[in-house]
Scaffold this motif. Sequence first.
Motif, PDB file in Angstrom:
ATOM      1  N   LYS A 145       0.819  -1.215   0.000  1.00 52.71           N
ATOM      2  CA  LYS A 145       0.000   0.000   0.000  1.00 52.71           C
ATOM      3  C   LYS A 145       0.854   1.267   0.000  1.00 52.71           C
ATOM      4  O   LYS A 145       0.671   2.155  -0.842  1.00 52.71           O
ATOM      5  CB  LYS A 145      -0.928  -0.002   1.217  1.00 52.71           C
ATOM      6  CG  LYS A 145      -1.783   1.265   1.355  1.00 52.71           C
ATOM      7  CD  LYS A 145      -2.645   1.207   2.600  1.00 52.71           C
ATOM      8  CE  LYS A 145      -3.409   2.514   2.823  1.00 52.71           C
ATOM      9  NZ  LYS A 145      -4.378   2.768   1.734  1.00 52.71           N
ATOM     10  N   GLU A 146       1.792   1.354   0.944  1.00 54.35           N
ATOM     11  CA  GLU A 146       2.525   2.598   1.158  1.00 54.35           C
ATOM     12  C   GLU A 146       3.671   2.813   0.178  1.00 54.35           C
ATOM     13  O   GLU A 146       3.986   3.965  -0.155  1.00 54.35           O
ATOM     14  CB  GLU A 146       3.046   2.642   2.599  1.00 54.35           C
ATOM     15  CG  GLU A 146       1.932   2.657   3.636  1.00 54.35           C
ATOM     16  CD  GLU A 146       2.454   2.735   5.057  1.00 54.35           C
ATOM     17  OE1 GLU A 146       3.696   2.778   5.242  1.00 54.35           O
ATOM     18  OE2 GLU A 146       1.638   2.745   6.001  1.00 54.35           O
TER      19      GLU A 146
ATOM     20  N   ASN B 177       1.760   1.576  -3.805  1.00 55.38           N
ATOM     21  CA  ASN B 177       0.436   2.128  -4.117  1.00 55.38           C
ATOM     22  C   ASN B 177      -0.552   1.086  -4.626  1.00 55.38           C
ATOM     23  O   ASN B 177      -1.420   1.379  -5.470  1.00 55.38           O
ATOM     24  CB  ASN B 177       0.563   3.264  -5.151  1.00 55.38           C
ATOM     25  CG  ASN B 177       1.419   4.404  -4.650  1.00 55.38           C
ATOM     26  OD1 ASN B 177       1.255   4.865  -3.523  1.00 55.38           O
ATOM     27  ND2 ASN B 177       2.360   4.851  -5.480  1.00 55.38           N
TER      28      ASN B 177
ATOM     29  N   LYS C 209      -3.749  -1.425  -4.662  1.00 54.01           N
ATOM     30  CA  LYS C 209      -5.109  -1.395  -4.131  1.00 54.01           C
ATOM     31  C   LYS C 209      -5.823  -2.740  -4.295  1.00 54.01           C
ATOM     32  O   LYS C 209      -6.693  -3.080  -3.491  1.00 54.01           O
ATOM     33  CB  LYS C 209      -5.928  -0.299  -4.817  1.00 54.01           C
ATOM     34  CG  LYS C 209      -5.498   1.121  -4.443  1.00 54.01           C
ATOM     35  CD  LYS C 209      -6.435   2.139  -5.033  1.00 54.01           C
ATOM     36  CE  LYS C 209      -6.073   3.558  -4.581  1.00 54.01           C
ATOM     37  NZ  LYS C 209      -6.279   3.731  -3.127  1.00 54.01           N
TER      38      LYS C 209
END
Length: 326
Positions: A160-161, A164, A166
């Motif tokens: 996620k961090e 990116n 999803k």
Amino acid sequence: MKNSWRTFGVAMLSSALLLGACGDGEKTSTDGETKTFNIGVTQIVEHPSLDAAYDGFKKALEDAGIEAKYDVQIAQGDASASTTIASNLVSSNVDLIFANSTPSAQAAASATSDIPIVFTSVTDAVGAELVDSMEKPGGNVTGTIDSHPDAISNTMKFLKEELNAKKVGMVFNSGEQNSRAQVDAVKEMLKDMDMTVVEASVATSADVKQATESLIGKVDSLYIITDNTVVSALESVISVANENKLPMMAGEFDSVKRGALAAYGFEYYDIGYEAGEMAVKILKGESKPADLPVQIPQKLIFTMNKDTASVIGLDIKDEWKAEFSE
């Protein structure tokens, strides 16, 4: 005099019989009699992680001075074959069963409540109904698991961090309790991270490539957990991931060595060795499985594959503090 010679003769005969008995599976030493133990090994499939765990197990017994003979049987990914193997090992009256994977351990536990069973490469020992609890296993089964409490959370946080991501694609065998538990854990964790899991289920290793291809266009990353069916055909997943520039995280180091992008993991050799240390205590009569708490991996390290990062066009940042596979 006749009685003396008769007594001497009986003593010699008794000594000869004793030495003959010791020669079959046992040996004598200056410290007394040392037994050669018969260890039954049941493993669901051959792949580098499970093989490394078995190597670690054997090394632990060797380091402890345990003499052992190994009856190794591989189920080739067939759960019903694991049942047959377990029955065969019980019939052979082995001294201990080393069960390398969840299906192998479940089959062994169903086959005997008497012979000690030490497992490894199991993700959820309680959920698989192998032990009553991690702290107090109960019964004749204990071992080491291949799930560190921080591994999944760290992996999802990285996706996620840093990448990116999803939508995370997960290819797995839904028939493996080990795998279902991991997928459910990921799905539960992602509820609060604005991310989702897209599943692709397989039954055999022959299904893996097609299942992975079915995810293309639906996901922006892949996470391959410690699923024996999928890991045994990992190169199929890697080829699809690389062709489509998808970052693929894995559940253990050996998959990174084979071409996965990265993993928060541990060495399967280490958890096999730790399982072997538990077996030593059992074989020496120092402990019973019921009294030996199930162990988690002792080390969690972030590892990356530089070549794979280059293939998918990912620049590795210094702040990731990654170690690199060779």
